[in-house]
Design a protein around this motif. Structure first.
Motif, PDB file in Angstrom:
ATOM      1  N   ASP A   1      -7.933 -22.843  -4.943  1.00 23.58           N
ATOM      2  CA  ASP A   1      -7.419 -22.565  -3.595  1.00 23.58           C
ATOM      3  C   ASP A   1      -6.764 -21.188  -3.583  1.00 23.58           C
ATOM      4  N   ALA A   2      -6.800 -20.554  -2.422  1.00 30.15           N
ATOM      5  CA  ALA A   2      -6.168 -19.238  -2.278  1.00 30.15           C
ATOM      6  C   ALA A   2      -5.664 -19.103  -0.861  1.00 30.15           C
ATOM      7  N   LYS A   3      -4.441 -18.597  -0.733  1.00 31.65           N
ATOM      8  CA  LYS A   3      -3.905 -18.332   0.591  1.00 31.65           C
ATOM      9  C   LYS A   3      -3.198 -16.978   0.586  1.00 31.65           C
ATOM     10  N   PHE A   4      -2.883 -16.485   1.779  1.00 33.24           N
ATOM     11  CA  PHE A   4      -2.212 -15.180   1.831  1.00 33.24           C
ATOM     12  C   PHE A   4      -1.278 -15.089   3.021  1.00 33.24           C
ATOM     13  N   ARG A   5      -0.349 -14.164   2.882  1.00 28.90           N
ATOM     14  CA  ARG A   5       0.442 -13.707   4.025  1.00 28.90           C
ATOM     15  C   ARG A   5       0.331 -12.189   4.081  1.00 28.90           C
ATOM     16  N   SER A   6       0.478 -11.666   5.296  1.00 32.29           N
ATOM     17  CA  SER A   6       0.270 -10.226   5.440  1.00 32.29           C
ATOM     18  C   SER A   6       1.294  -9.596   6.366  1.00 32.29           C
ATOM     19  N   TYR A   7       1.668  -8.390   5.995  1.00 27.12           N
ATOM     20  CA  TYR A   7       2.433  -7.551   6.902  1.00 27.12           C
ATOM     21  C   TYR A   7       1.655  -6.250   6.966  1.00 27.12           C
ATOM     22  N   GLY A   8       0.744  -6.173   7.911  1.00 28.05           N
ATOM     23  CA  GLY A   8      -0.089  -4.975   7.933  1.00 28.05           C
ATOM     24  C   GLY A   8      -1.095  -4.968   9.050  1.00 28.05           C
TER      25      GLY A   8
ATOM     26  N   SER B   1       0.820  -1.202   0.000  1.00 31.96           N
ATOM     27  CA  SER B   1       0.000   0.000   0.000  1.00 31.96           C
ATOM     28  C   SER B   1       0.854   1.253   0.000  1.00 31.96           C
ATOM     29  N   PRO B   2       0.605   2.118  -0.986  1.00 33.84           N
ATOM     30  CA  PRO B   2       1.347   3.375  -0.981  1.00 33.84           C
ATOM     31  C   PRO B   2       0.915   4.272   0.179  1.00 33.84           C
ATOM     32  N   ALA B   3      -0.226   3.989   0.750  1.00 31.58           N
ATOM     33  CA  ALA B   3      -0.704   4.847   1.838  1.00 31.58           C
ATOM     34  C   ALA B   3       0.076   4.612   3.118  1.00 31.58           C
ATOM     35  N   CYS B   4       0.188   3.363   3.521  1.00 30.02           N
ATOM     36  CA  CYS B   4       0.781   3.131   4.827  1.00 30.02           C
ATOM     37  C   CYS B   4       2.018   2.255   4.780  1.00 30.02           C
ATOM     38  N   GLY B   5       2.297   1.666   3.614  1.00 30.87           N
ATOM     39  CA  GLY B   5       3.523   0.882   3.510  1.00 30.87           C
ATOM     40  C   GLY B   5       3.373  -0.578   3.865  1.00 30.87           C
ATOM     41  N   ASP B   6       2.157  -1.082   3.898  1.00 33.19           N
ATOM     42  CA  ASP B   6       1.957  -2.485   4.239  1.00 33.19           C
ATOM     43  C   ASP B   6       1.935  -3.369   3.006  1.00 33.19           C
ATOM     44  N   MET B   7       1.960  -4.668   3.238  1.00 32.01           N
ATOM     45  CA  MET B   7       2.061  -5.613   2.135  1.00 32.01           C
ATOM     46  C   MET B   7       1.201  -6.826   2.351  1.00 32.01           C
ATOM     47  N   ILE B   8       0.687  -7.361   1.239  1.00 31.53           N
ATOM     48  CA  ILE B   8       0.125  -8.701   1.304  1.00 31.53           C
ATOM     49  C   ILE B   8       0.724  -9.526   0.165  1.00 31.53           C
ATOM     50  N   LYS B   9       0.761 -10.822   0.358  1.00 35.30           N
ATOM     51  CA  LYS B   9       1.160 -11.724  -0.719  1.00 35.30           C
ATOM     52  C   LYS B   9       0.058 -12.754  -0.886  1.00 35.30           C
ATOM     53  N   LEU B  10      -0.374 -12.924  -2.150  1.00 32.65           N
ATOM     54  CA  LEU B  10      -1.461 -13.849  -2.473  1.00 32.65           C
ATOM     55  C   LEU B  10      -0.898 -15.064  -3.201  1.00 32.65           C
ATOM     56  N   TYR B  11      -1.408 -16.219  -2.861  1.00 31.34           N
ATOM     57  CA  TYR B  11      -1.035 -17.457  -3.558  1.00 31.34           C
ATOM     58  C   TYR B  11      -2.315 -18.044  -4.127  1.00 31.34           C
ATOM     59  N   LEU B  12      -2.354 -18.331  -5.436  1.00 28.82           N
ATOM     60  CA  LEU B  12      -3.562 -18.904  -6.045  1.00 28.82           C
ATOM     61  C   LEU B  12      -3.244 -20.240  -6.701  1.00 28.82           C
ATOM     62  N   LYS B  13      -4.175 -21.176  -6.554  1.00 27.79           N
ATOM     63  CA  LYS B  13      -4.108 -22.437  -7.293  1.00 27.79           C
ATOM     64  C   LYS B  13      -5.272 -22.412  -8.269  1.00 27.79           C
ATOM     65  N   ILE B  14      -4.968 -22.497  -9.561  1.00 33.83           N
ATOM     66  CA  ILE B  14      -6.012 -22.363 -10.573  1.00 33.83           C
ATOM     67  C   ILE B  14      -6.083 -23.652 -11.384  1.00 33.83           C
ATOM     68  N   GLU B  15      -7.285 -24.173 -11.542  1.00 37.65           N
ATOM     69  CA  GLU B  15      -7.500 -25.366 -12.373  1.00 37.65           C
ATOM     70  C   GLU B  15      -8.688 -25.109 -13.276  1.00 37.65           C
ATOM     71  N   ASP B  16      -8.522 -25.363 -14.569  1.00 39.53           N
ATOM     72  CA  ASP B  16      -9.597 -25.175 -15.551  1.00 39.53           C
ATOM     73  C   ASP B  16     -10.221 -23.783 -15.433  1.00 39.53           C
ATOM     74  N   GLU B  17      -9.341 -22.780 -15.362  1.00 43.64           N
ATOM     75  CA  GLU B  17      -9.824 -21.400 -15.298  1.00 43.64           C
ATOM     76  C   GLU B  17     -10.703 -21.127 -14.075  1.00 43.64           C
ATOM     77  N   LYS B  18     -10.476 -21.909 -13.051  1.00 42.32           N
ATOM     78  CA  LYS B  18     -11.237 -21.723 -11.836  1.00 42.32           C
ATOM     79  C   LYS B  18     -10.258 -21.680 -10.653  1.00 42.32           C
ATOM     80  N   ILE B  19     -10.504 -20.783  -9.704  1.00 46.34           N
ATOM     81  CA  ILE B  19      -9.624 -20.702  -8.539  1.00 46.34           C
ATOM     82  C   ILE B  19     -10.038 -21.786  -7.553  1.00 46.34           C
TER      83      ILE B  19
END
Ligand code: PLP
Ligand code: PLP
Ligand code: FES
Ligand code: FES
Lengths: 382, 149, 382
Positions: B50-57, B30-48
């Motif tokens: 699974d999804a997971k995340f990590r956050s620093y915020g 975020s340019p506003a406060c300097g925080d971060m997230i990281k997204l992990y996606l598992k996609i099969e047949d154009e469909k999500i």
């Protein structure tokens, strides 16, 4: 049961303070008018003058040198703008790690043609006196603090006041966070103006005092009647002033000694959490009630909210927590990284803080930081 | 202050962590406060799938990232692309005005992940626009500045 | 038993007000910080916002249009200097019979290059709207009052606001003495800024509210944090604000009707004392709690002190009583003689004033005036 470690934000009024306030709310509700108020108002006037005397005595000033204002922000503004406006022009300086009320007031003076300068500090928050010395050319005022509100650094005011006065400028001292914790003598410190506030020493909100050394001229910010000799016209907040006086009467420096021991214990405990660092100095040059550490890899607001849910209350220098989304300018000012500011927490003790609370606070914090590090992108490692 | 639902997601976030062999990942700062997230996606047949995340915020950062992962699991890529930050805010039952950028951050992370996925699928060129999209909002929390600078 | 008829100076806090204040002094002593205070501070934040809503609703404003300040003097200064500084230059006007906080603030603006003008009033204290109209050239602000603090005149604000707005200026209304006694609707009155204070409606000292119509720009007087959206940074005086909210909740316009009847009775009784004249209008255009008469041949401070000894408390416009030894500028402003001002007394009622008190007050005053006239050089005749 809440563990309240946000006493540098505001403190719980002492029951004795509340008791005297109630008296002036319920029965002696008059307000000092002129010199010759009706007798009904005399009670109020006498109580206000008694409070003024107590406060003056506590800092070795005389009562005529004390002006009551509504809070420390007003005191900062009155001292800084008041002196600058009285002088007309020149340079006004502050350190980089003052409260916003000081920094923004100094900055505002540019609108009236004043020059301004922010003096740097070292890694522990001590003002760079050589830099101050070399920046005082044309200065009318240096505004700084006795004990830092965020990292607790206690400045060497005697050395500072010597340098400032040698250069013909005045010294304004924000003593709000030190008052009641370290004994202050305005003569020995040789300050020209100084502010102290009630709500940080178990007194009520709504009042602070500005010491103005006899002979120092300043222009008021507020215009109106002749109350407070015209320096601060307006309604006299009698119950708050009387409560302030009582809070000053209750100051006991033995409390500060006890707090300092608990402070050191808390610092040691927190530093046992991996990747944690102390902000500000150790020992006697730190306010007895201030603890400030940065936890790597986590963000302060999250830490604070988690702890909150578990009944532990304090502050953070995180950008996310501030209303302007900027990380603590104090942590940045001492050369801390963005992350240091983001992961910083300030725990501030009171005279009522117990050893048990300190230990529990540490346990909660340790647990929360571990939990959040598991969520963190940095996962506890860089 | 925060709503109950935000606090719930903040205190007990769903889908925290990493996906092994993700189809695509994205980081947003975020340019506003300097925080971060990281997204992990598992996609099969154009469909999500699974999804997971990590956050620093902040709490809003954690809550928005968490609720976003729930919102997208099971969605088609096309449907996921339609998610705007306002949808995330709505899903959480509102956020304080000053915390809207945290939802923007989460939406941005998703947008970048899906753009990367399009590149991987050969549907999109790696042009200047794409690179800017990936980098623009990424803020290095150590400096608080965009990694573009 | 004291008969307190100085309610235009300050009022006795309502027991219900004190009760809620104690709650926020004893237990909920937190203070709203940013948007996301810890939960401990949330109680305080919510209570403050609730008070803001109540106050806004009472005057038909929205909560975002209400800024809390420490007292009416601060409100006057913030409104007048704030608007003037935001505009940069131009003319600022007030009537001749404003409170000192308004007159002196307007006057002070000369230092920043503003033009100023004081509009005259008629014999009853009504603003001369033609004079106002013809003085508005280049005006940025007209500062005036709804009900006069000294002689109780209620101005025709709708007519005034029309003239002021036609000329492109803003209108600031000091409604402190009318608030709670006459129903105020900021939309209907069409004012741009307005101040109301707590301690005049049985709320605590230490807080007043400034209504700032959405879209009206003003520069803050005090610089600091972002509290009150940066318009009034500083410590939030939670107990006083909560008490203010409660006082507003307790407003009951039936009280005003009762006061108006007692006011008229007291006026009639006092006018039965020879050589006594009423200052200000009679009837609906007078504040329901205001009585102001001038006793010829005697001086107000003497009257006041004698009455004081007998348990009757009020104010006087006498020069001897004022801190600057000047007779009431209000009585002088309506064309009263020096003697009229010197012998004027203001008796101001509250919702608790009884008919018995009114009669006793009259009896004491009659007796004291008679006694003093015997001492007087004029001996009861000129
Ligand atoms: C004569 C007079 N002076 C002063 C005041 C207090 O107002 P302020 O606190 O704004 O000066 C009052 C209160 O109404 C008043 O009647
Ligand atoms: C971070 C912070 N902001 C603001 C304040 C309140 O000070 P003021 O009311 O002068 O703004 C404090 C109190 O000490 C504080 O610690
Ligand atoms: S991530 Fe920093 S404010 Fe939300
Ligand atoms: S005669 Fe003494 S002050 Fe007026």
């Amino acid at each position: 049961m809440v563990i309240y470690l946000d006493n540098a934000n505001t403190t719980k009024p002492d029951p004795e303070v509340i008791k005297v306030m109630i008296e002036y709310l319920e029965e002696k509700y008059g307000t000092p008018g002129g010199e010759f108020g009706h007798i009904f108002d005399e009670d109020a006037r006498e109580a206000v003058e008694e409070a003024r005397e107590k406060i003056a005595k506590e800092i070795n000033a005389s009562p005529e040198e004390i002006v009551f204002v509504s809070d420390e922000t007003e005191a900062d503004n009155l001292a800084i703008k008041g002196v600058a406006w009285a002088r007309g022009k020149g340079k006004v300086l502050a350190s980089k790690i003052e409260r916003k009320a000081i920094l923004n007031t100094v900055n505002r003076l540019k609108e009236w043609g004043f020059k301004t300068y922010e003096v740097g500090v070292d890694r522990k928050g001590f003002i760079n006196i050589e830099e101050l010395q070399s920046s005082l050319d044309g200065a009318v005022l240096f505004a700084t603090h006795l004990g830092n509100f965020e990292i607790g650094t206690i400045q060497n005011i005697r050395a500072i006041s010597e340098v400032v006065h040698e250069n013909g400028a005045l010294l304004y001292l924000d003593a709000n966070h030190a008052f009641g914790k370290i004994k202050i003598d305005v003569q020995k410190l040789n300050v020209d103006l100084m502010s102290i506030s009630s709500h940080l020493i178990h007194g009520p909100k709504g009042v602070a005092a500005l010491y103005i050394r006899k002979g120092v001229k300043l222009k008021p910010i507020l215009d109106g009647d002749l109350r407070e000799r015209g320096i601060r016209p307006g309604m006299i907040n009698v119950p708050s002033i009387v409560g302030f006086g009582k809070a000053v009467e209750l100051i006991n420096y033995e409390d500060a000694k006890r707090m300092a021991k608990l402070r050191d214990k808390l610092i040691d405990l927190l530093l046992s959490i991996p990747d944690t660092k102390l902000n500000g100095p150790k020992g006697d040059m730190r306010l007895p009630n201030n603890v400030n550490v940065s936890f790597n890899y986590v963000e302060g607001e999250s830490v604070l909210l988690h702890c909150d849910m578990r009944g532990l209350v304090f502050s953070t220098g995180s950008a996310c927590y501030s209303q302007d989304l900027l990380p603590s300018h104090v942590i940045r000012g001492i050369g801390g990284s963005f992350e240091d500011a983001h992961g910083s927490v300030r725990l501030s003790l009171s005279k009522w803080t117990t050893e048990e609370e300190i230990v529990t606070a540490y346990e909660i914090l340790k647990d929360v930081v571990e939990k959040l590090r598991k969520i963190s992108i940095y996962g506890g490692r860089k | 202050g925060y709503s109950r639902k935000v606090l719930q997601y903040f205190l007990h976030p769903k889908n925290v962590g990493e996906i092994e062999n993700p189809s695509v990942t994205a980081k947003a700062g975020s340019p506003a406060c300097g925080d971060m997230i990281k997204l992990y996606l598992k996609i099969e047949d154009e469909k999500i799938v699974d999804a997971k995340f990590r956050s620093y915020g902040c709490a809003a950062n954690i809550a928005t990232a968490s609720v976003l992962t729930e919102m997208i699991i099971g969605k088609s890529i096309d449907d996921a692309k339609k998610i705007k930050f306002k949808d995330i805010v709505a899903e959480l039952g509102g956020l304080p005005q000053i915390k809207h950028h945290c939802a923007v951050l989460a939406a941005e992370g998703l947008k970048q992940a899906l753009a990367k996925w399009d590149v991987i699928q050969g549907r999109r060129e790696i042009d200047e626009r794409f690179v800017k999209l990936i980098l623009a909002a990424v803020i290095d929390p150590l400096t608080g500045e965009s990694v573009l600078h």
